[in-house]
Design an enzyme around this catalytic site. Sequence first.
Site, mmCIF file in Angstrom:
data_model
loop_
_atom_site.group_PDB
_atom_site.id
_atom_site.type_symbol
_atom_site.label_atom_id
_atom_site.label_comp_id
_atom_site.label_asym_id
_atom_site.label_seq_id
_atom_site.Cartn_x
_atom_site.Cartn_y
_atom_site.Cartn_z
ATOM 1 N N LYS A 1 0.867 -1.186 0.000
ATOM 2 C CA LYS A 1 0.000 0.000 0.000
ATOM 3 C C LYS A 1 0.897 1.227 0.000
ATOM 4 O O LYS A 1 1.783 1.372 0.860
ATOM 5 C CB LYS A 1 -0.883 -0.023 1.246
ATOM 6 C CG LYS A 1 -2.166 0.763 1.123
ATOM 7 C CD LYS A 1 -2.981 0.600 2.412
ATOM 8 C CE LYS A 1 -4.421 0.947 2.209
ATOM 9 N NZ LYS A 1 -5.145 0.935 3.498
HETATM 10 O O1 G3P Z 1 -8.056 1.700 4.880
HETATM 11 C C1 G3P Z 1 -8.187 3.028 5.143
HETATM 12 C C2 G3P Z 1 -9.568 3.590 5.299
HETATM 13 O O2 G3P Z 1 -10.534 2.656 5.076
HETATM 14 C C3 G3P Z 1 -9.712 4.479 6.479
HETATM 15 O O3 G3P Z 1 -11.024 4.677 6.931
HETATM 16 O O4 G3P Z 1 -12.683 5.496 8.557
HETATM 17 O O5 G3P Z 1 -10.230 5.925 8.947
HETATM 18 O O6 G3P Z 1 -11.458 7.134 7.162
HETATM 19 P P1 G3P Z 1 -11.354 5.872 7.953
#
Ligand code: G3P
Length: 228
Positions: free
Chosen positions: A83
Site C-alpha cells: 500500500k
Molecule cells: O483503509 C483506510 C480507510 O478505510 C480508512 O477509513 O474510517 O479511517 O477514514 P477511515
Amino acid sequence: MELFIDTGAVSEVEEIAAWGVLSGATTNPSLLAKEDGEPGDIIRKIADLVDGPTSAEVVSPTVEGMIEEGRALRTLHEHVTVKVPFSAEGLAATRALTDEGAMVNMTLVFSPNQALLAASAGATFVSCFMGRLDDVSVDSAKVLEEIVDVLHSRDLDSKVLAASIRHPEHMVTAASLGCDIATVPAKVLHQMLNHPLTTEGAAKFEEDWKSRPEFAEWLGGLVAKNKG
Ligand code: G3P
C-alpha cells in the site's frame, strides 16, 4: 463487487472470514497501531485467513525508501499488496514496484485526476476514501462515480477500491457505482447482516416448525440417513 475487510485485528478477520464473503484485506498504520503484537505477524495471519490480497502500507517519504519497504513487506506473505500513499514519490515507487511484479494499492486518492495518475503508474488497486470525503463536505458518491468512469472507460487495468466505508449505505453506493472492491470495517459488515424482517421471519419459521414436533424427528432421521 468484491469485499475486503479493513482492519488490523486478527480476531475480526477470523470471525468474518468464516462467513465466506471476504476475498482480501487492507491494513494501514493507524489500524495496526491499535493492536498488540508485531505488525508482521498480524499481516501474515490476516493474509492466511483471507487467502487473497492483503495490503500492508509503506511509511517512508522517499521513493527509494518506499521501494525498499515495499520489497521487504512482500517477503512477509505471497498475498501482501504494497500500500503506497498518493504523492509524486508514491507514483514513482508504484511504477518501480509494479514493474518488478508487486501488487500495489495506491491509497489516499480523493479525485479522478489522482486516480488517473495512480492507474497510469500501474497501481493494481486505487483506493478512494468515501468517509473522509464526506467528512469535509465533498460528495463521495460523485467523486467515486467520476473515478469509476475515468478508470473503467479508459480500459486501465487498475481496480477501483472504495475505502473509508463508514456505514452500509456507503456499500450500496459503491456497488451501484460499479466499484470493483470495497474494503469494509467489521462494524459495518455486522450492520449489513441485520434486518428486522429477517429476524422476525426466522423466529416465525422456527415457531411454526416446532408446532409440529414430528417434523423434527423426520428431519433428524433424514440427516442421519444421508450421513450414512
Ligand atoms: O483503509 C483506510 C480507510 O478505510 C480508512 O477509513 O474510517 O479511517 O477514514 P477511515
